[in-house]
Motif scaffolding. Sequence first.
Motif, PDB file in Angstrom:
ATOM      1  N   LEU A 198       0.822  -1.211   0.000  1.00 53.56           N
ATOM      2  CA  LEU A 198       0.000   0.000   0.000  1.00 53.56           C
ATOM      3  C   LEU A 198       0.854   1.259   0.000  1.00 53.56           C
ATOM      4  N   SER A 199       1.976   1.232   0.698  1.00 52.04           N
ATOM      5  CA  SER A 199       2.867   2.395   0.707  1.00 52.04           C
ATOM      6  C   SER A 199       3.403   2.670  -0.693  1.00 52.04           C
ATOM      7  N   ILE A 200       3.884   1.627  -1.356  1.00 47.94           N
ATOM      8  CA  ILE A 200       4.406   1.795  -2.713  1.00 47.94           C
ATOM      9  C   ILE A 200       3.288   2.203  -3.674  1.00 47.94           C
ATOM     10  N   PHE A 201       2.105   1.638  -3.484  1.00 51.68           N
ATOM     11  CA  PHE A 201       0.959   1.993  -4.320  1.00 51.68           C
ATOM     12  C   PHE A 201       0.624   3.477  -4.173  1.00 51.68           C
ATOM     13  N   MET A 202       0.647   3.986  -2.936  1.00 52.35           N
ATOM     14  CA  MET A 202       0.339   5.397  -2.701  1.00 52.35           C
ATOM     15  C   MET A 202       1.384   6.300  -3.348  1.00 52.35           C
ATOM     16  N   ILE A 203       2.635   5.877  -3.293  1.00 52.20           N
ATOM     17  CA  ILE A 203       3.686   6.670  -3.943  1.00 52.20           C
ATOM     18  C   ILE A 203       3.406   6.759  -5.437  1.00 52.20           C
ATOM     19  N   GLY A 204       3.111   5.618  -6.040  1.00 51.36           N
ATOM     20  CA  GLY A 204       2.830   5.595  -7.479  1.00 51.36           C
ATOM     21  C   GLY A 204       1.563   6.346  -7.836  1.00 51.36           C
ATOM     22  N   LEU A 205       0.578   6.285  -6.974  1.00 53.15           N
ATOM     23  CA  LEU A 205      -0.699   6.929  -7.241  1.00 53.15           C
ATOM     24  C   LEU A 205      -0.574   8.445  -7.258  1.00 53.15           C
ATOM     25  N   PHE A 206       0.183   8.987  -6.324  1.00 54.94           N
ATOM     26  CA  PHE A 206       0.264  10.441  -6.209  1.00 54.94           C
ATOM     27  C   PHE A 206       1.508  11.038  -6.855  1.00 54.94           C
ATOM     28  N   ALA A 207       2.457  10.214  -7.277  1.00 54.69           N
ATOM     29  CA  ALA A 207       3.668  10.752  -7.897  1.00 54.69           C
ATOM     30  C   ALA A 207       3.340  11.296  -9.289  1.00 54.69           C
ATOM     31  N   GLU A 208       3.721  12.505  -9.522  1.00 52.26           N
ATOM     32  CA  GLU A 208       3.472  13.141 -10.821  1.00 52.26           C
ATOM     33  C   GLU A 208       4.695  13.978 -11.147  1.00 52.26           C
ATOM     34  N   ILE A 209       5.410  13.580 -12.172  1.00 50.67           N
ATOM     35  CA  ILE A 209       6.645  14.266 -12.527  1.00 50.67           C
ATOM     36  C   ILE A 209       6.384  15.436 -13.461  1.00 50.67           C
ATOM     37  N   SER A 210       5.306  15.411 -14.228  1.00 51.99           N
ATOM     38  CA  SER A 210       5.048  16.464 -15.211  1.00 51.99           C
ATOM     39  C   SER A 210       4.332  17.653 -14.574  1.00 51.99           C
ATOM     40  N   LEU A 211       5.023  18.294 -13.669  1.00 52.87           N
ATOM     41  CA  LEU A 211       4.474  19.481 -13.015  1.00 52.87           C
ATOM     42  C   LEU A 211       4.909  20.731 -13.755  1.00 52.87           C
ATOM     43  N   PRO A 212       4.107  21.783 -13.683  1.00 50.59           N
ATOM     44  CA  PRO A 212       4.584  23.062 -14.218  1.00 50.59           C
ATOM     45  C   PRO A 212       5.740  23.578 -13.360  1.00 50.59           C
ATOM     46  N   LYS A 213       6.468  24.545 -13.884  1.00 45.93           N
ATOM     47  CA  LYS A 213       7.631  25.075 -13.164  1.00 45.93           C
ATOM     48  C   LYS A 213       7.256  25.581 -11.773  1.00 45.93           C
ATOM     49  N   GLU A 214       6.085  26.177 -11.642  1.00 45.76           N
ATOM     50  CA  GLU A 214       5.657  26.686 -10.330  1.00 45.76           C
ATOM     51  C   GLU A 214       5.489  25.544  -9.338  1.00 45.76           C
ATOM     52  N   GLY A 215       4.964  24.408  -9.807  1.00 48.34           N
ATOM     53  CA  GLY A 215       4.793  23.250  -8.932  1.00 48.34           C
ATOM     54  C   GLY A 215       6.123  22.689  -8.479  1.00 48.34           C
ATOM     55  N   ILE A 216       7.072  22.599  -9.393  1.00 53.09           N
ATOM     56  CA  ILE A 216       8.405  22.105  -9.040  1.00 53.09           C
ATOM     57  C   ILE A 216       9.079  23.076  -8.078  1.00 53.09           C
ATOM     58  N   ARG A 217       8.873  24.365  -8.288  1.00 53.77           N
ATOM     59  CA  ARG A 217       9.424  25.383  -7.388  1.00 53.77           C
ATOM     60  C   ARG A 217       8.838  25.224  -5.981  1.00 53.77           C
ATOM     61  N   GLN A 218       7.545  24.937  -5.895  1.00 50.35           N
ATOM     62  CA  GLN A 218       6.901  24.731  -4.592  1.00 50.35           C
ATOM     63  C   GLN A 218       7.451  23.493  -3.894  1.00 50.35           C
ATOM     64  N   VAL A 219       7.660  22.416  -4.644  1.00 48.18           N
ATOM     65  CA  VAL A 219       8.211  21.186  -4.061  1.00 48.18           C
ATOM     66  C   VAL A 219       9.627  21.444  -3.546  1.00 48.18           C
ATOM     67  N   ILE A 222       1.671  17.939  -6.402  1.00 47.79           N
ATOM     68  CA  ILE A 222       2.730  18.530  -5.584  1.00 47.79           C
ATOM     69  C   ILE A 222       2.923  17.717  -4.312  1.00 47.79           C
ATOM     70  N   SER A 223       1.826  17.345  -3.660  1.00 48.84           N
ATOM     71  CA  SER A 223       1.911  16.553  -2.433  1.00 48.84           C
ATOM     72  C   SER A 223       2.547  15.198  -2.695  1.00 48.84           C
ATOM     73  N   GLY A 224       2.128  14.551  -3.753  1.00 49.51           N
ATOM     74  CA  GLY A 224       2.669  13.234  -4.077  1.00 49.51           C
ATOM     75  C   GLY A 224       4.143  13.272  -4.426  1.00 49.51           C
ATOM     76  N   LEU A 225       4.541  14.263  -5.225  1.00 48.66           N
ATOM     77  CA  LEU A 225       5.948  14.376  -5.597  1.00 48.66           C
ATOM     78  C   LEU A 225       6.802  14.703  -4.377  1.00 48.66           C
ATOM     79  N   ALA A 226       6.320  15.604  -3.533  1.00 49.13           N
ATOM     80  CA  ALA A 226       7.074  15.943  -2.312  1.00 49.13           C
ATOM     81  C   ALA A 226       7.225  14.711  -1.424  1.00 49.13           C
TER      82      ALA A 226
END
Length: 140
Positions: free
Chosen positions: A38-59, A116-120
């Motif tokens: 479930l932990s790995i599943f949650m990481i995969g579920l919320f991980a999103e690499i294609s964020l806009p620059k503002e999202g990456i800046r926030q992370v 953003i939450s998932g990537l962080a």
Amino acid sequence: QPTFVVFIIMFILCFFNLSLPDRWMKPFELLASANSFLSIFMIGLFAEISLPKEGIRQVKKLLLTRYLCATVFALLFYFLLPISALIKKILVLLMYAPISNMTVIQAVNFGSDEEISGLAGSLSMIISLIIMSMVTLILN
């Protein structure tokens, strides 16, 4: 929260060196074994690499702030607290623990951006693993 209540009950049992009979724990073994999946599943579920620059800046800002604060508190704990060396090491390692998956879920529930939450959360696991390994090598 049911999970918090169970945690408190188990903490009290552990504190008084009590344990539950094996037959009571048997039904929970299947659920407990699913925890890593479930932990790995949650990481995969919320991980999103294609964020806009503002999202990456926030992370970046979030993780930088988190690990800078962790470093300040770790140094304070290690050098100023009058406790045993083992407890100091544990507190220092706890400062660098990764962001919990439950925190990511709660952030989404409170209206935060799930990418953003998932990537962080995902990046904090990798960063924390590296930092905690280095801290363990340094403190031993």
